[in-house]
Write a protein that holds these residues in place. Structure first.
Motif, PDB file in Angstrom:
ATOM      1  N   LEU A 137       0.836  -1.204   0.000  1.00 27.06           N
ATOM      2  CA  LEU A 137       0.000   0.000   0.000  1.00 27.06           C
ATOM      3  C   LEU A 137       0.874   1.258   0.000  1.00 27.06           C
ATOM      4  O   LEU A 137       0.613   2.212  -0.750  1.00 27.06           O
ATOM      5  N   LEU A 138       1.908   1.260   0.821  1.00 24.99           N
ATOM      6  CA  LEU A 138       2.822   2.402   0.853  1.00 24.99           C
ATOM      7  C   LEU A 138       3.548   2.550  -0.484  1.00 24.99           C
ATOM      8  O   LEU A 138       3.754   3.674  -0.977  1.00 24.99           O
ATOM      9  N   GLY A 139       3.940   1.417  -1.093  1.00 28.84           N
ATOM     10  CA  GLY A 139       4.603   1.456  -2.389  1.00 28.84           C
ATOM     11  C   GLY A 139       3.703   2.006  -3.482  1.00 28.84           C
ATOM     12  O   GLY A 139       4.154   2.742  -4.365  1.00 28.84           O
ATOM     13  N   ALA A 140       2.415   1.656  -3.426  1.00 30.57           N
ATOM     14  CA  ALA A 140       1.463   2.156  -4.416  1.00 30.57           C
ATOM     15  C   ALA A 140       1.295   3.665  -4.296  1.00 30.57           C
ATOM     16  O   ALA A 140       1.254   4.390  -5.300  1.00 30.57           O
ATOM     17  N   ILE A 141       1.212   4.155  -3.069  1.00 28.07           N
ATOM     18  CA  ILE A 141       1.061   5.599  -2.846  1.00 28.07           C
ATOM     19  C   ILE A 141       2.304   6.350  -3.340  1.00 28.07           C
ATOM     20  O   ILE A 141       2.205   7.366  -4.036  1.00 28.07           O
ATOM     21  N   PHE A 142       3.479   5.808  -3.012  1.00 27.02           N
ATOM     22  CA  PHE A 142       4.725   6.451  -3.425  1.00 27.02           C
ATOM     23  C   PHE A 142       4.941   6.344  -4.929  1.00 27.02           C
ATOM     24  O   PHE A 142       5.297   7.312  -5.602  1.00 27.02           O
ATOM     25  N   GLY A 143       4.711   5.148  -5.490  1.00 31.24           N
ATOM     26  CA  GLY A 143       4.966   4.910  -6.901  1.00 31.24           C
ATOM     27  C   GLY A 143       4.057   5.684  -7.826  1.00 31.24           C
ATOM     28  O   GLY A 143       4.437   6.014  -8.957  1.00 31.24           O
ATOM     29  N   ALA A 144       2.845   5.991  -7.379  1.00 25.08           N
ATOM     30  CA  ALA A 144       1.898   6.725  -8.223  1.00 25.08           C
ATOM     31  C   ALA A 144       2.444   8.100  -8.597  1.00 25.08           C
ATOM     32  O   ALA A 144       2.064   8.664  -9.628  1.00 25.08           O
ATOM     33  N   ASN A 145       3.340   8.630  -7.786  1.00 18.87           N
ATOM     34  CA  ASN A 145       3.874   9.968  -8.037  1.00 18.87           C
ATOM     35  C   ASN A 145       5.075   9.981  -8.974  1.00 18.87           C
ATOM     36  O   ASN A 145       5.454  11.047  -9.463  1.00 18.87           O
ATOM     37  N   ILE A 146       5.698   8.808  -9.234  1.00 21.95           N
ATOM     38  CA  ILE A 146       6.911   8.784 -10.046  1.00 21.95           C
ATOM     39  C   ILE A 146       6.844   7.764 -11.170  1.00 21.95           C
ATOM     40  O   ILE A 146       7.850   7.468 -11.807  1.00 21.95           O
ATOM     41  N   VAL A 147       5.655   7.256 -11.457  1.00 21.62           N
ATOM     42  CA  VAL A 147       5.521   6.103 -12.343  1.00 21.62           C
ATOM     43  C   VAL A 147       6.019   6.340 -13.762  1.00 21.62           C
ATOM     44  O   VAL A 147       6.305   5.401 -14.483  1.00 21.62           O
ATOM     45  N   VAL A 148       6.131   7.563 -14.197  1.00 28.54           N
ATOM     46  CA  VAL A 148       6.506   7.807 -15.589  1.00 28.54           C
ATOM     47  C   VAL A 148       7.936   8.311 -15.745  1.00 28.54           C
ATOM     48  O   VAL A 148       8.327   8.722 -16.826  1.00 28.54           O
TER      49      VAL A 148
END
Length: 255
Positions: A90-101
């Motif tokens: 869950l923490l990874g999803a929140i963090f990754g959503a901001n840098i995914v591209v």
């Protein structure tokens, strides 16, 4: 039937059929060998779909297939491994959503290939293979990687395998983890503006054929000796890691 298959964007009826058959094979490989099905499927889908739709579509298919695999192996799931991994994911999803591209794919592929080979062949830890921080970190890192490269099962698999008592526990908890990761990916890509409505026919058929393959893979798992399973596990993992290295070196701008 052919017209219905041809109505899916970016795909011919022939590729629709090929993807459906390959999804079945990857399902059998995923349960029979314990991993590799997602990467195998991704490798072919890369030749069919544009990058903008590839990762979300691949994630939607793997969500459905991993749910099926987890259901088939439900009684073997290690419930004690779920809480730490779930919080990390869950923490990874929140963090990754901001840098995914933003990360270079080729560099990531090379780093992952080296890391996977080390994780697969490194000596087993002398202390307990399970710890709360370790599985929190696996959930966090595995989810972020899945957002970039589509499937992170080959990365977390060696550590999950070392924490399990046998191949049944490993397969069951591995695909429970991947169900969680891909389940988190779908709303993230939806938030970023990706839509998969036009691809529902393909997703549905690929999930069904993957479930059939998973059932066949479970039958194989029952008759496979433990030592043979571990050999297949390492060989499959190493092959996929070497392919990641080759792809990253080939496609990267290293000069």
């Amino acid at each position: 039937m052919i017209e219905w298959m041809g109505s899916v964007p970016d795909i011919t009826a022939t590729n629709f059929l090929l993807l459906s058959v390959l999804s079945c094979i990857s399902g059998a490989m995923g349960v029979g060998a314990g991993l590799g099905g997602g990467v195998l499927l991704l490798a072919f889908m890369t030749t069919v779909f544009p990058p903008t739709i590839l990762i979300p579509l691949h994630g939607a298919v793997l969500l459905g297939t991993n749910v099926g695999r987890a259901i088939l192996m439900f009684k073997h799931i290690r419930k004690d491994l779920l809480p730490a991994f779930s919080i990390g994911a869950l923490l990874g999803a929140i963090f990754g959503a901001n840098i995914v591209v933003n990360l270079p794919t080729a560099i990531l592929q090379v780093v992952l290939g080296i890391f996977i080979l080390y994780a697969c062949w490194a000596p087993a830890p002398k202390s307990s293979a399970y710890s709360y921080p370790k599985f929190l970190g696996l959930g966090f890192g595995g989810t972020i990687l899945a957002l970039f490269i589509g499937s992170s099962g080959v990365v977390i698999a060696p550590y999950v395998q070392k924490a399990c008592n046998d191949r049944y526990e490993f397969v069951a908890i591995q695909y429970s983890f991947m169900t969680l990761i891909h389940g988190l990916k779908i709303p993230i890509f939806g938030f970023l503006g990706f839509t998969l409505v036009e691809y529902i026919p393909l997703i549905s058929v690929m999930i069904l054929t993957a479930f059939l393959g998973s059932y066949l893979g479970r039958m194989l798992l029952k008759i496979m000796p433990e030592n043979i399973f571990r050999i297949i596990f390492r060989v499959t993992l190493s092959t996929l890691a070497l392919r990641l290295l080759y792809t990253g070196v080939k496609n990267g701008n290293w000069l």
